[in-house]
Design a protein around this motif. Structure first.
Motif, PDB file in Angstrom:
ATOM      1  N   LEU A  84       0.830  -1.204   0.000  1.00 47.19           N
ATOM      2  CA  LEU A  84       0.000   0.000   0.000  1.00 47.19           C
ATOM      3  C   LEU A  84       0.869   1.261   0.000  1.00 47.19           C
ATOM      4  N   LEU A  85       1.939   1.245   0.786  1.00 49.43           N
ATOM      5  CA  LEU A  85       2.811   2.416   0.847  1.00 49.43           C
ATOM      6  C   LEU A  85       3.393   2.750  -0.513  1.00 49.43           C
ATOM      7  N   PHE A  86       3.838   1.719  -1.230  1.00 48.29           N
ATOM      8  CA  PHE A  86       4.383   1.965  -2.566  1.00 48.29           C
ATOM      9  C   PHE A  86       3.279   2.420  -3.518  1.00 48.29           C
ATOM     10  N   GLY A  87       2.072   1.869  -3.367  1.00 46.31           N
ATOM     11  CA  GLY A  87       0.956   2.291  -4.202  1.00 46.31           C
ATOM     12  C   GLY A  87       0.593   3.744  -3.970  1.00 46.31           C
ATOM     13  N   LEU A  88       0.719   4.206  -2.712  1.00 47.28           N
ATOM     14  CA  LEU A  88       0.408   5.592  -2.386  1.00 47.28           C
ATOM     15  C   LEU A  88       1.525   6.545  -2.815  1.00 47.28           C
ATOM     16  N   LEU A  89       2.758   6.062  -2.850  1.00 41.73           N
ATOM     17  CA  LEU A  89       3.881   6.919  -3.260  1.00 41.73           C
ATOM     18  C   LEU A  89       3.778   7.308  -4.720  1.00 41.73           C
ATOM     19  N   ILE A 116       3.779  -6.355  -7.204  1.00 41.87           N
ATOM     20  CA  ILE A 116       2.459  -6.682  -7.752  1.00 41.87           C
ATOM     21  C   ILE A 116       1.364  -5.962  -6.976  1.00 41.87           C
ATOM     22  N   LEU A 117       1.436  -6.032  -5.651  1.00 45.15           N
ATOM     23  CA  LEU A 117       0.403  -5.409  -4.822  1.00 45.15           C
ATOM     24  C   LEU A 117       0.322  -3.908  -5.072  1.00 45.15           C
ATOM     25  N   ALA A 118       1.475  -3.257  -5.214  1.00 48.64           N
ATOM     26  CA  ALA A 118       1.482  -1.814  -5.443  1.00 48.64           C
ATOM     27  C   ALA A 118       0.790  -1.461  -6.750  1.00 48.64           C
ATOM     28  N   VAL A 119       1.033  -2.257  -7.791  1.00 49.48           N
ATOM     29  CA  VAL A 119       0.367  -2.045  -9.075  1.00 49.48           C
ATOM     30  C   VAL A 119      -1.138  -2.266  -8.936  1.00 49.48           C
ATOM     31  N   LYS A 126     -18.568  11.321 -10.736  1.00 48.80           N
ATOM     32  CA  LYS A 126     -18.663  11.663  -9.320  1.00 48.80           C
ATOM     33  C   LYS A 126     -17.473  11.116  -8.538  1.00 48.80           C
ATOM     34  N   MET A 127     -16.914  10.010  -9.031  1.00 49.44           N
ATOM     35  CA  MET A 127     -15.768   9.424  -8.340  1.00 49.44           C
ATOM     36  C   MET A 127     -14.533  10.337  -8.423  1.00 49.44           C
ATOM     37  N   LEU A 128     -14.509  11.215  -9.424  1.00 46.07           N
ATOM     38  CA  LEU A 128     -13.370  12.117  -9.588  1.00 46.07           C
ATOM     39  C   LEU A 128     -13.298  13.153  -8.470  1.00 46.07           C
ATOM     40  N   ALA A 129     -14.426  13.366  -7.795  1.00 47.75           N
ATOM     41  CA  ALA A 129     -14.450  14.343  -6.709  1.00 47.75           C
ATOM     42  C   ALA A 129     -13.692  13.840  -5.485  1.00 47.75           C
ATOM     43  N   VAL A 130     -13.496  12.545  -5.423  1.00 51.87           N
ATOM     44  CA  VAL A 130     -12.779  11.932  -4.295  1.00 51.87           C
ATOM     45  C   VAL A 130     -11.321  11.760  -4.689  1.00 51.87           C
ATOM     46  N   PRO A 131     -10.381  12.226  -3.881  1.00 54.22           N
ATOM     47  CA  PRO A 131      -8.952  12.049  -4.205  1.00 54.22           C
ATOM     48  C   PRO A 131      -8.625  10.583  -4.478  1.00 54.22           C
ATOM     49  N   ARG A 132      -7.764  10.363  -5.454  1.00 56.89           N
ATOM     50  CA  ARG A 132      -7.495   8.987  -5.893  1.00 56.89           C
ATOM     51  C   ARG A 132      -6.898   8.127  -4.784  1.00 56.89           C
ATOM     52  N   PHE A 133      -6.122   8.736  -3.901  1.00 58.84           N
ATOM     53  CA  PHE A 133      -5.502   7.937  -2.846  1.00 58.84           C
ATOM     54  C   PHE A 133      -6.555   7.342  -1.902  1.00 58.84           C
ATOM     55  N   VAL A 134      -7.730   7.985  -1.840  1.00 59.98           N
ATOM     56  CA  VAL A 134      -8.803   7.450  -1.001  1.00 59.98           C
ATOM     57  C   VAL A 134      -9.299   6.123  -1.563  1.00 59.98           C
ATOM     58  N   TRP A 135      -9.465   6.064  -2.899  1.00 64.66           N
ATOM     59  CA  TRP A 135      -9.901   4.810  -3.520  1.00 64.66           C
ATOM     60  C   TRP A 135      -8.824   3.739  -3.374  1.00 64.66           C
ATOM     61  N   LEU A 138      -6.852   3.497  -0.817  1.00 62.29           N
ATOM     62  CA  LEU A 138      -6.980   3.040   0.566  1.00 62.29           C
ATOM     63  C   LEU A 138      -8.184   2.111   0.740  1.00 62.29           C
ATOM     64  N   VAL A 139      -9.298   2.472   0.119  1.00 59.86           N
ATOM     65  CA  VAL A 139     -10.503   1.632   0.217  1.00 59.86           C
ATOM     66  C   VAL A 139     -10.256   0.257  -0.407  1.00 59.86           C
ATOM     67  N   GLY A 140      -9.646   0.256  -1.609  1.00 64.83           N
ATOM     68  CA  GLY A 140      -9.345  -1.015  -2.264  1.00 64.83           C
ATOM     69  C   GLY A 140      -8.365  -1.852  -1.462  1.00 64.83           C
TER      70      GLY A 140
END
Length: 382
Positions: A61-66, A221-224, A239-248, A250-252
């Motif tokens: 997740l950390l690499f995915g968020l970076l 793999i997980l980061a991708v 409507k999903m664009l209104a939410v910052p991508r990092f939130v999705w 995190l949810v995923g």
């Protein structure tokens, strides 16, 4: 997953994005559990499998968020460490690997076809996300070189890793009962650990270090999975664009982590079988995308201002019809654990079937899509 809008149109592309989200989370679950099993073996069972999975998922997740650049830097160098680790495992495991004779007959042929279909589905699963990782390439870079590097990057590691995986898997058929017991205790991680355990204490300790490196190689793999998942969600609705991508992301990641921990003892096998079925939509999808590009958009004839304007995009009639027919035919020709289609049964050996799904899907999609797309472009000019 924005690019399919130029072929499938506005609404069908949303469905494809949802399917791809299922793929990303599903393969992430399989990867997380597999990696967790290796860390579980490293700790000799003293660190619960749930904690092992948690550690791997957090790093992924950390690499995915970076973001994009961090992912590229990690992947650019991590493969060298992984390749060396695999060579070491192969070297120490060589004397234990079992030469399992290749079967013969119609049943064996059917198994080869079924396995090949899964491998093709796993490879082409890169296509729905590949554009996420090429957005900063120089515009004057050779397209031939890009395609060539991509193909080699998929093909060479896939062959080598699967050969090693088959070799390690053969240990479950070893006359040494320790390997079967290790697999029952910790899965693939147990087998890798048992390889080094057969040597001296110093080698065994070195093997633990190698296992750690292999376990965290799954982070690539997980980061991708979680990075592309955030982009996929935004394709589903404006409507999903209104939410910052990092939130999705995190949810995923939360969904991936929860499912991995909750089903750590059984879910890996279930998800592998389920995802083997999910990949049957990928061959028709990829075929349609390639036909569109090489027949009608060879000079990169994409109006980049139209990507979020439904009135400027195709209606997607040709692509949708071809996709549905190709996918249904794929399911009817399927020969997997959860489902054997009637066509596969009809042409396969007694009690099983022969999987010709990707072959028939390619032919059907090509035969349907090209004339329908010609009509569609003539009728509406897009």
């Amino acid at each position: 997953m924005v690019i399919p809008r130029y072929v499938f149109g506005w609404w069908p592309a949303k469905v494809l994005a949802i399917l791809n989200i299922v793929n990303q989370i599903g393969w992430g679950i399989v990867s997380a559990i597999t990696s967790g099993e290796i860390l579980y073996d490293v700790a000799d069972g003293n660190m619960p499998l749930a904690i092992s999975i948690l550690v791997v998922c957090i790093v992924g997740l950390l690499f995915g968020l970076l973001g994009y650049r961090a992912l590229h830097i990690f992947d650019r160098y991590s493969w060298i460490v992984v390749a060396i680790s695999f060579i070491i495992i192969a070297g120490f495991g060589g004397r234990h690997f079992v030469n399992v004779p290749m079967g013969v007959g119609s049943s064996e042929r059917a198994n080869v076809f079924a396995f090949a279909t899964v491998i093709i589905g796993y490879e082409v699963a890169w296509m729905p996300v590949v554009a996420d990782y090429g957005v900063y390439m120089h515009s004057d870079m050779s397209t031939t070189a890009t395609a060539g590097y991509t193909l080699l990057g998929l093909l060479v590691p896939q062959i080598l890793v699967e050969l090693l995986g088959a070799a390690i898997g053969s240990l479950t058929m070893s006359s040494d009962a320790e390997f079967a017991a290790a697999y029952d205790r910790a899965g693939m991680g147990g087998l890798i650990g048992a390889i080094f355990n057969s040597y001296s204490a110093h080698v065994y300790g070195f093997g633990k270090f190698i296992e750690v490196l292999v376990a965290f190689s799954i982070v690539a793999i997980l980061a991708v999975n979680v990075y592309s998942l955030g982009l996929n969600v935004q394709v589903i609705s404006r409507k999903m664009l209104a939410v910052p991508r990092f939130v999705w992301t995190l949810v995923g990641s939360a969904a991936l982590l929860s499912c991995s921990i909750a089903g750590r003892n059984v879910l890996a096998e279930i998800m592998t079988n389920f995802l083997s079925i999910c990949t049957y939509w990928l061959v028709p999808f990829c075929n349609i995308m390639m036909l569109e590009h090489f027949i009608w958009r060879r000079d990169w004839d994409y109006d980049v201002t139209a990507w979020e304007n439904p009135s400027q995009l195709p209606y997607g009639i040709a692509a949708t019809v071809a996709f549905l027919v190709g996918t249904v035919l794929s399911l009817l020709c399927m020969n997997q654990v959860w489902w054997v289609g009637p066509i596969a049964k009809a042409i396969g050996p007694s009690g099983s079937g022969t999987d010709i799904s990707w072959i028939l899907a390619l032919c059907a999609c090509t035969g349907i899509f090209i004339p329908l797309r010609m009509w569609e472009r003539k009728r509406w000019g897009r």
